[in-house]
Design an enzyme around this catalytic site. Structure first.
Site, mmCIF file in Angstrom:
data_model
loop_
_atom_site.group_PDB
_atom_site.id
_atom_site.type_symbol
_atom_site.label_atom_id
_atom_site.label_comp_id
_atom_site.label_asym_id
_atom_site.label_seq_id
_atom_site.Cartn_x
_atom_site.Cartn_y
_atom_site.Cartn_z
ATOM 1 N N HIS B 28 0.881 -1.178 0.000
ATOM 2 C CA HIS B 28 0.000 0.000 0.000
ATOM 3 C C HIS B 28 0.916 1.225 0.000
ATOM 4 C CE1 HIS B 28 -2.998 -2.886 1.989
ATOM 5 N NE2 HIS B 28 -3.344 -2.729 0.711
ATOM 6 N N GLU B 31 1.616 3.586 3.201
ATOM 7 C CA GLU B 31 1.973 3.027 4.518
ATOM 8 C C GLU B 31 3.483 3.156 4.634
ATOM 9 O OE1 GLU B 31 -0.117 -0.746 4.976
ATOM 10 O OE2 GLU B 31 -2.021 0.213 4.422
ATOM 11 N N ARG B 78 -5.277 -7.466 -2.332
ATOM 12 C CA ARG B 78 -6.444 -8.331 -2.539
ATOM 13 C C ARG B 78 -6.386 -8.934 -3.931
ATOM 14 N NH1 ARG B 78 -6.220 -6.637 1.821
ATOM 15 N NH2 ARG B 78 -7.845 -5.884 3.251
ATOM 16 N N TYR B 171 -8.051 -13.171 2.465
ATOM 17 C CA TYR B 171 -7.910 -12.537 1.155
ATOM 18 C C TYR B 171 -6.540 -12.831 0.558
ATOM 19 C CZ TYR B 171 -6.339 -9.076 4.598
ATOM 20 O OH TYR B 171 -5.764 -8.455 5.663
ATOM 21 N N THR B 173 -3.307 -12.026 -0.501
ATOM 22 C CA THR B 173 -2.317 -10.989 -0.227
ATOM 23 C C THR B 173 -1.121 -11.107 -1.156
ATOM 24 O OG1 THR B 173 -1.327 -12.504 1.344
ATOM 25 C CG2 THR B 173 -2.902 -10.909 2.223
ATOM 26 N N SER B 174 -0.334 -10.039 -1.228
ATOM 27 C CA SER B 174 0.877 -10.066 -2.044
ATOM 28 C C SER B 174 1.848 -11.113 -1.480
ATOM 29 C CB SER B 174 1.523 -8.683 -2.114
ATOM 30 O OG SER B 174 1.766 -8.167 -0.832
ATOM 31 N N GLU B 185 2.187 -5.734 10.746
ATOM 32 C CA GLU B 185 1.267 -4.608 10.767
ATOM 33 C C GLU B 185 1.568 -3.779 12.017
ATOM 34 O OE1 GLU B 185 -1.928 -4.761 8.486
ATOM 35 O OE2 GLU B 185 -1.656 -2.620 8.876
#
Lengths: 328, 318
Positions: B28, B31, B78, B171, B173-174, B185
């Site tokens: 992202h 971030e 996603r 989901y 994810t990369s 996170e």
């Protein structure tokens, strides 16, 4: 001493979403538009609720093409437009037509522009003047027990003033943080809601002829901005706000105090020659403007007692100004 | 640590050494801890070198990073569905789908023997989650042992484990391209902002993670252990009106209370005119991702979790 007499505030504008991702103002104005409360006490001010930048709000971004809150200089408002004119410049003209024109008699009496910041600033008024008694009295009236409040003065001439709130005869930004952009925090929202409510209450009392006693107000006047240390070639930032400065907005910064921490852990200190008050510390939107923090001097301003002009006094005042215009 | 503790009656599970590891920042683009760390390490990777393993720092979504936005067309984190990874259309595909295919070629293919061993994916959140490791499988003994190691090394500071193995909420994810995907996170941090304490915390956690990999690759056996995890239960949306507009905010009693128990009847949301809405569930849950800015559009005010203790078998390099 006799109070200063000022014209009533017949039209007040409350603007949200000037930056589309500063959500307290967006949600508050949306709610107020839904409920459309009318002021009942004293002489009602007519209150206009405005969502300033709908396209940016829809995308939950600060702006689409350019920062709307820099588009209100006389030059930008009156310059040439074409098909390629950025969205926000077109919008600034629409807002100027709705709430202004800036500098004219038709302009609204008071603009309150709602903003959020990622900086730990509590509730701040931001205004171009340190002698606009209306704004200073509202600030004084607003004092809220759980929310630290400061009055920030940007010493910018009317000619150079660039923010939305400069359209009104009186105006200020109500800036509340810390809140991440794209988020609404209930305590921040509630503080803003109360702030706006109290402001509208004050306008009602003022318009109905109440006398507001003068007194002293601390004002922080912006002196300079400080950028992050950047790499000469890439312009990437090379340090973060030092952990001992982070979140310490309005705590006096002395020469020699830590300012930044490089990525290799070195401390860079503030090397100014006078202690100043930092604010907008680590505001997200200011990275691209080259601002890590702003610095201000604090002074104590004496504000006079004020009262709204009666209709008679307003007529007399306007006859006098008409006469002096004729002389010119 | 010695091999075979008192209650280790089974032989350690053999897991291949981790020879190829990637560190993703900017999955992202706004971030900032991960973006900054990866940029630093691309310039000078000394800090992340470890014996016996190739470690590649990598900016996952450069276009989003450049614009300082979460994504350009669609959320990269996603985008790693089988459908997207096998889609044709090249330039007509959304940017992040193209990028997902490229990442899958470089670090995958997802699910194959040739995929990278570990991908660390660096994220920030506006939620008050502190330091969190995100696990995608309760059966990945290697990851569980790594997370156990990190938690102990980071103590007394807290580093919690969130397990997202929910069949519907999980989901693509990369990091899911790798055999052992690990999410990092750290919050709270506003999007687009770099806070020194958050930055340093992420840096330290990664250091411990890479230390674990080095020890593991050298042949150290990690005895069976237990790991407390917060297991994702359900997603809670904001109350909305008939037009889909949000009509309430996270309640001040819940704001910033990630990982704390939410009991039936506790306040959960506060409407714009000040009324409380209470949690109607039948048992106590542990909410997290409370008021994450990026999740407003994903219809998520917070997720609920349950606390569970997983047992990780002993592991040793194959």
């Amino acid at each position: 001493m006799r109070p200063v007499l000022l014209p009533r505030l017949c039209r007040v504008a409350v603007c949200g979403g000037t930056h589309g991702n500063e959500l307290s103002g967006v949600y508050l104005v949306r709610e107020m538009l839904k409920t459309e409360t009318r002021r009942e006490d004293g002489e009602s001010a007519s209150v206009l609720m405005v969502l300033s930048n709908p396209r940016a709000m829809q995308q939950c971004r600060r702006y689409v093409d350019t920062d709307l809150n820099r588009c209100f200089t006389h030059a930008t408002l009156n310059g040439p437009v074409s098909d390629g004119t950025p969205y926000e410049i077109m919008r600034s003209r629409e807002l100027n037509a709705m709430l202004g024109p800036k500098g004219s008699r038709a302009a609204v009496d008071l603009v309150c522009d709602l903003h959020n910041t990622t900086a730990n600033m509590g509730l701040c008024f931001i205004a171009y003047s340190d002698s606009d008694w209306i704004c200073l009295h509202i600030f004084r009236y607003l004092q809220m027990p759980d929310t630290p409040m400061r009055f920030i003065h940007f010493d910018v001439s009317n000619k150079e003033s660039y923010s939305l709130y400069s359209i009104g005869k009186h105006g200020f930004a109500m800036e509340i943080g810390p809140q991440p952009h794209g988020c609404v925090k209930s305590d921040i929202y509630t503080a803003m809601k109360e702030g706006v409510q109290h402001m509208l209450d004050w306008a009602g009392y003022f318009n109905s002829g109440c006398l507001f006693e003068g007194g002293l107000v601390d004002v922080f006047t912006m002196v300079k901005n400080v950028d992050y240390p950047r790499d000469g070639e890439t312009r990437n930032i090379m340090a973060t706000i030092h952990p001992r400065l982070q979140d310490r907005d309005f705590c006096l910064l002395h020469p020699g105090d830590p300012l930044f921490q490089t990525f290799s852990g070195e401390t860079l200190t503030y090397n100014g020659n006078e202690p100043l008050y930092p604010f907008f510390i680590n505001e997200c939107a200011y990275y691209e403007k080259g601002i890590a923090l702003s610095l201000a001097r604090k002074k104590c301003v004496t504000i006079p007692s004020i009262r709204a002009q009666t209709e008679e006094e307003e007529e007399q005042a306007s006859e006098q100004s008409f006469a002096s215009e004729e002389e010119e | 640590m010695s091999s075979g503790g008192n209650n280790n009656t089974k032989a350690a599970a053999r897991v291949d050494a981790a020879r190829r590891v990637a560190i993703f920042g900017g999955t992202h683009g706004n971030e900032m801890s991960g973006v900054t760390l990866v940029n630093l390490w691309v310039q000078n990777g000394a800090e992340i070198q470890r014996k016996g393993v190739e470690i590649k720092p990598f900016i996952a979504n450069p276009k989003a990073v450049e614009k300082c936005v979460r994504y350009v067309d669609t959320d990269l984190n996603r985008a790693f569905t089988q459908e997207n990874l096998s889609a044709t259309g090249d330039d007509e595909l959304p940017y992040e789908v193209q990028r997902a295919q490229e990442i899958n070629r470089m670090f995958g293919p997802k699910g194959s023997a040739g995929a990278y061993d570990v991908i660390f994916d660096l994220h920030n959140t506006t939620s008050n989650m502190g330091c969190t490791l995100i696990l995608e499988s309760s059966k990945d003994a290697f990851n569980l042992q790594m997370m156990n190691y990190i938690k102990k090394a980071f103590a007394p500071a807290s580093c919690l484990v969130l397990l997202n193995e929910h069949p519907l909420l999980k989901y693509s994810t990369s990091r899911s391209v790798a055999k052992h995907p690990v999410g990092l996170e750290v919050g709270p941090q506003p999007q687009g902002v770099l806070r020194s304490n958050i930055f340093e915390a992420m840096r330290v956690i990664l250091k411990h993670a890479l230390d674990f990999i080095e020890l593991f690759n050298e042949g150290m056996e990690f005895p069976a252990c237990t790991v407390e995890v917060f297991w994702v239960l359900e997603r809670m949306d904001y109350p909305r009106d008939a037009n889909g507009n949000i009509i309430a905010m996270v309640h001040p009693n819940l704001q910033d209370c990630d990982w704390e128990p939410l009991n039936p009847g506790d306040p959960m949301f506060q409407t714009f005119d000040g009324k409380s809405i209470h949690y109607q569930g039948s048992s106590t849950v542990y909410p997290t991702f409370i008021n994450e800015a990026a999740y407003y559009e994903k219809q998520q005010a917070f997720v609920t979790t349950r606390r569970e203790t997983l047992v990780a078998s002993a592991v040793r390099k194959a």
